[in-house]
Design a protein around this motif. Structure first.
Motif, PDB file in Angstrom:
ATOM      1  N   TRP A  85       1.014  -1.005  -0.016  1.00 56.66           N
ATOM      2  CA  TRP A  85       0.077  -0.053  -0.148  1.00 56.66           C
ATOM      3  C   TRP A  85       0.875   1.285  -0.017  1.00 56.66           C
ATOM      4  CZ3 TRP A  85      -4.999   0.300  -0.766  1.00 56.66           C
ATOM      5  CH2 TRP A  85      -5.719  -0.715  -0.670  1.00 56.66           C
ATOM      6  N   VAL A  86       0.588   2.152  -0.841  1.00 58.55           N
ATOM      7  CA  VAL A  86       1.219   3.375  -1.129  1.00 58.55           C
ATOM      8  C   VAL A  86       0.275   4.571  -0.998  1.00 58.55           C
ATOM      9  CG1 VAL A  86       3.087   2.478  -2.530  1.00 58.55           C
ATOM     10  CG2 VAL A  86       1.409   3.435  -3.493  1.00 58.55           C
ATOM     11  N   THR A  87       0.944   5.665  -0.413  1.00 59.77           N
ATOM     12  CA  THR A  87       0.261   7.047  -0.353  1.00 59.77           C
ATOM     13  C   THR A  87       0.556   7.829  -1.483  1.00 59.77           C
ATOM     14  OG1 THR A  87      -0.026   6.782   2.009  1.00 59.77           O
ATOM     15  CG2 THR A  87      -0.322   9.089   0.915  1.00 59.77           C
ATOM     16  N   ILE A  88      -0.403   8.347  -2.070  1.00 61.03           N
ATOM     17  CA  ILE A  88      -0.009   9.203  -3.252  1.00 61.03           C
ATOM     18  C   ILE A  88      -0.520  10.627  -3.089  1.00 61.03           C
ATOM     19  CG2 ILE A  88      -0.410   9.866  -6.049  1.00 61.03           C
ATOM     20  CD1 ILE A  88      -0.620   6.805  -6.269  1.00 61.03           C
ATOM     21  N   ILE A  89       0.432  11.690  -3.037  1.00 56.96           N
ATOM     22  CA  ILE A  89       0.017  13.122  -3.035  1.00 56.96           C
ATOM     23  C   ILE A  89       0.269  13.796  -4.031  1.00 56.96           C
ATOM     24  CG2 ILE A  89       0.742  15.157  -1.632  1.00 56.96           C
ATOM     25  CD1 ILE A  89       1.987  11.717  -0.094  1.00 56.96           C
ATOM     26  N   SER A  90      -0.925  14.579  -4.495  1.00 57.85           N
ATOM     27  CA  SER A  90      -0.875  15.485  -5.687  1.00 57.85           C
ATOM     28  C   SER A  90      -0.948  16.865  -5.201  1.00 57.85           C
ATOM     29  CB  SER A  90      -1.479  14.977  -6.814  1.00 57.85           C
ATOM     30  OG  SER A  90      -2.925  15.271  -6.453  1.00 57.85           O
ATOM     31  N   SER A  91      -0.337  17.905  -6.055  1.00 63.17           N
ATOM     32  CA  SER A  91      -0.467  19.292  -5.734  1.00 63.17           C
ATOM     33  C   SER A  91      -0.189  19.933  -6.899  1.00 63.17           C
ATOM     34  CB  SER A  91       0.659  19.664  -4.601  1.00 63.17           C
ATOM     35  OG  SER A  91       0.340  18.974  -3.526  1.00 63.17           O
ATOM     36  N   THR A  92      -0.696  21.089  -7.058  1.00 59.95           N
ATOM     37  CA  THR A  92      -0.429  22.097  -8.181  1.00 59.95           C
ATOM     38  C   THR A  92       0.697  22.879  -7.322  1.00 59.95           C
ATOM     39  OG1 THR A  92      -2.684  22.461  -8.885  1.00 59.95           O
ATOM     40  CG2 THR A  92      -1.159  24.253  -9.388  1.00 59.95           C
ATOM     41  N   TYR A 104       3.720  15.221  -8.034  1.00 62.41           N
ATOM     42  CA  TYR A 104       3.158  14.028  -7.684  1.00 62.41           C
ATOM     43  C   TYR A 104       4.414  13.365  -6.570  1.00 62.41           C
ATOM     44  CZ  TYR A 104       0.349  14.344 -11.780  1.00 62.41           C
ATOM     45  OH  TYR A 104      -0.409  14.625 -12.584  1.00 62.41           O
ATOM     46  N   VAL A 105       3.836  12.796  -5.539  1.00 68.11           N
ATOM     47  CA  VAL A 105       4.760  12.250  -4.314  1.00 68.11           C
ATOM     48  C   VAL A 105       4.018  10.864  -4.130  1.00 68.11           C
ATOM     49  CG1 VAL A 105       5.916  12.453  -2.229  1.00 68.11           C
ATOM     50  CG2 VAL A 105       5.411  14.389  -3.701  1.00 68.11           C
ATOM     51  N   MET A 106       4.920   9.939  -4.110  1.00 68.28           N
ATOM     52  CA  MET A 106       4.547   8.524  -3.524  1.00 68.28           C
ATOM     53  C   MET A 106       5.563   8.342  -2.550  1.00 68.28           C
ATOM     54  SD  MET A 106       4.613   4.799  -5.517  1.00 68.28           S
ATOM     55  CE  MET A 106       3.569   5.243  -6.882  1.00 68.28           C
ATOM     56  N   THR A 107       4.740   7.803  -1.651  1.00 70.44           N
ATOM     57  CA  THR A 107       5.284   7.328  -0.238  1.00 70.44           C
ATOM     58  C   THR A 107       4.950   5.892   0.086  1.00 70.44           C
ATOM     59  OG1 THR A 107       3.845   7.999   1.338  1.00 70.44           O
ATOM     60  CG2 THR A 107       5.659   9.444   0.715  1.00 70.44           C
ATOM     61  N   ASP A 108       5.532   5.141   1.120  1.00 70.10           N
ATOM     62  CA  ASP A 108       4.949   4.283   1.773  1.00 70.10           C
ATOM     63  C   ASP A 108       3.535   4.589   2.462  1.00 70.10           C
ATOM     64  OD1 ASP A 108       6.220   5.545   4.039  1.00 70.10           O
ATOM     65  OD2 ASP A 108       5.685   3.771   5.034  1.00 70.10           O
ATOM     66  N   GLU A 109       2.914   3.606   2.632  1.00 73.97           N
ATOM     67  CA  GLU A 109       1.182   4.072   3.413  1.00 73.97           C
ATOM     68  C   GLU A 109       1.391   4.924   4.479  1.00 73.97           C
ATOM     69  OE1 GLU A 109      -2.236   1.404   4.999  1.00 73.97           O
ATOM     70  OE2 GLU A 109      -0.526   0.211   5.001  1.00 73.97           O
ATOM     71  N   HIS A 110       2.378   4.836   5.506  1.00 68.54           N
ATOM     72  CA  HIS A 110       2.602   5.588   6.634  1.00 68.54           C
ATOM     73  C   HIS A 110       3.303   7.015   6.508  1.00 68.54           C
ATOM     74  CE1 HIS A 110       0.951   2.023   8.487  1.00 68.54           C
ATOM     75  NE2 HIS A 110       1.905   1.499   8.063  1.00 68.54           N
ATOM     76  N   LEU A 111       3.575   7.420   5.239  1.00 67.83           N
ATOM     77  CA  LEU A 111       4.325   8.668   4.843  1.00 67.83           C
ATOM     78  C   LEU A 111       5.396   8.621   5.403  1.00 67.83           C
ATOM     79  CD1 LEU A 111       1.071  10.851   5.479  1.00 67.83           C
ATOM     80  CD2 LEU A 111       1.967  10.402   3.341  1.00 67.83           C
ATOM     81  N   GLN A 112       6.458   7.543   5.499  1.00 67.37           N
ATOM     82  CA  GLN A 112       7.915   7.602   6.139  1.00 67.37           C
ATOM     83  C   GLN A 112       8.840   7.573   5.137  1.00 67.37           C
ATOM     84  OE1 GLN A 112       7.348   4.785   9.025  1.00 67.37           O
ATOM     85  NE2 GLN A 112       6.371   6.147  10.573  1.00 67.37           N
ATOM     86  N   VAL A 113       8.425   6.695   4.257  1.00 68.19           N
ATOM     87  CA  VAL A 113       9.589   6.310   2.992  1.00 68.19           C
ATOM     88  C   VAL A 113       8.965   6.950   1.648  1.00 68.19           C
ATOM     89  CG1 VAL A 113      10.641   4.544   1.783  1.00 68.19           C
ATOM     90  CG2 VAL A 113      10.212   4.073   4.215  1.00 68.19           C
ATOM     91  N   LEU A 114       9.828   7.897   1.189  1.00 71.45           N
ATOM     92  CA  LEU A 114       9.768   8.505  -0.042  1.00 71.45           C
ATOM     93  C   LEU A 114       9.883   7.142  -1.134  1.00 71.45           C
ATOM     94  CD1 LEU A 114       9.117  10.906  -1.712  1.00 71.45           C
ATOM     95  CD2 LEU A 114      11.511  11.477  -1.830  1.00 71.45           C
ATOM     96  N   LYS A 115       9.063   7.350  -2.112  1.00 71.56           N
ATOM     97  CA  LYS A 115       9.132   6.195  -3.089  1.00 71.56           C
ATOM     98  C   LYS A 115       9.465   6.869  -4.640  1.00 71.56           C
ATOM     99  CE  LYS A 115       7.685   2.591  -0.813  1.00 71.56           C
ATOM    100  NZ  LYS A 115       8.536   1.339  -0.462  1.00 71.56           N
TER     101      LYS A 115
END
Length: 175
Positions: A85-92, A104-115
């Protein structure tokens, strides 16, 4: 289309979780490099539809304009793996009269490891002429409300931004 509510505060970082699928991975069980784009773009489409009530197709059909990708910059930092499971963050993160930059930023599910981090630069075009055209006032107003504060895009390199994101994740205040 979309309508701004002048009394509403719009979030600037949109996020969701996604499961890395087996069919999107290579034999080493890592997410295929090209598939990062699919995960990012699908997440962004969902984000703006759900949070900003924006429908790309409706906008295109009614305005005969659209954003066309001009370039990408992507950094693969740590592999996303099958069934993770990953977290995807998107922003202008930047806009001007005819340009939009989405981060766009992808991290692990817990927002600790940048993918991975992706910057996509898009140009606003008139679909009849295929040429750049200025954003209309309501789009500029929208971008002003949703553009992420604190990023001096014109003076921040992509690699410097990755370092900033890593630090913010480490300190626990990226999202």
């Amino acid at each position: 289309m979309f309508k701004l509510d002048p009394n509403k505060e719009y979030p600037k970082k949109l996020h969701s979780k996604s499961l890395i699928r087996f069919q999107d991975c290579d034999p080493l069980k890592h997410l295929n490099n090209a598939k990062y784009f699919d995960y990012f773009f699908n997440a962004r489409e969902d984000h703006v539809a759900e949070v900003y009530n924006f429908d790309y197709n409706d906008y295109f059909e009614n305005n005969h304009t659209s954003w066309v990708v001009y370039n990408h910059q992507i950094g693969y930092v740590s592999s996303a793996r099958v069934s993770e499971w990953v977290t995807i963050i998107s922003s202008t993160i930047y806009y001007n009269e005819d340009t939009l930059v989405t981060e766009y930023v992808m991290t692990d599910e817990h927002l600790q490891v940048l993918k991975a981090v992706l910057w996509t630069t898009s140009k606003y075009i008139d679909v009849h002429t295929g040429k750049k055209t200025p954003h209309p006032p309501e789009v500029m107003e929208f971008f002003e409300k949703v553009c992420l504060d604190g990023i001096n895009f014109e003076h921040t390199s992509f690699n410097a931004r990755i370092k900033i994101i890593k630090q913010e994740l480490k300190e626990g205040w990226f999202v």
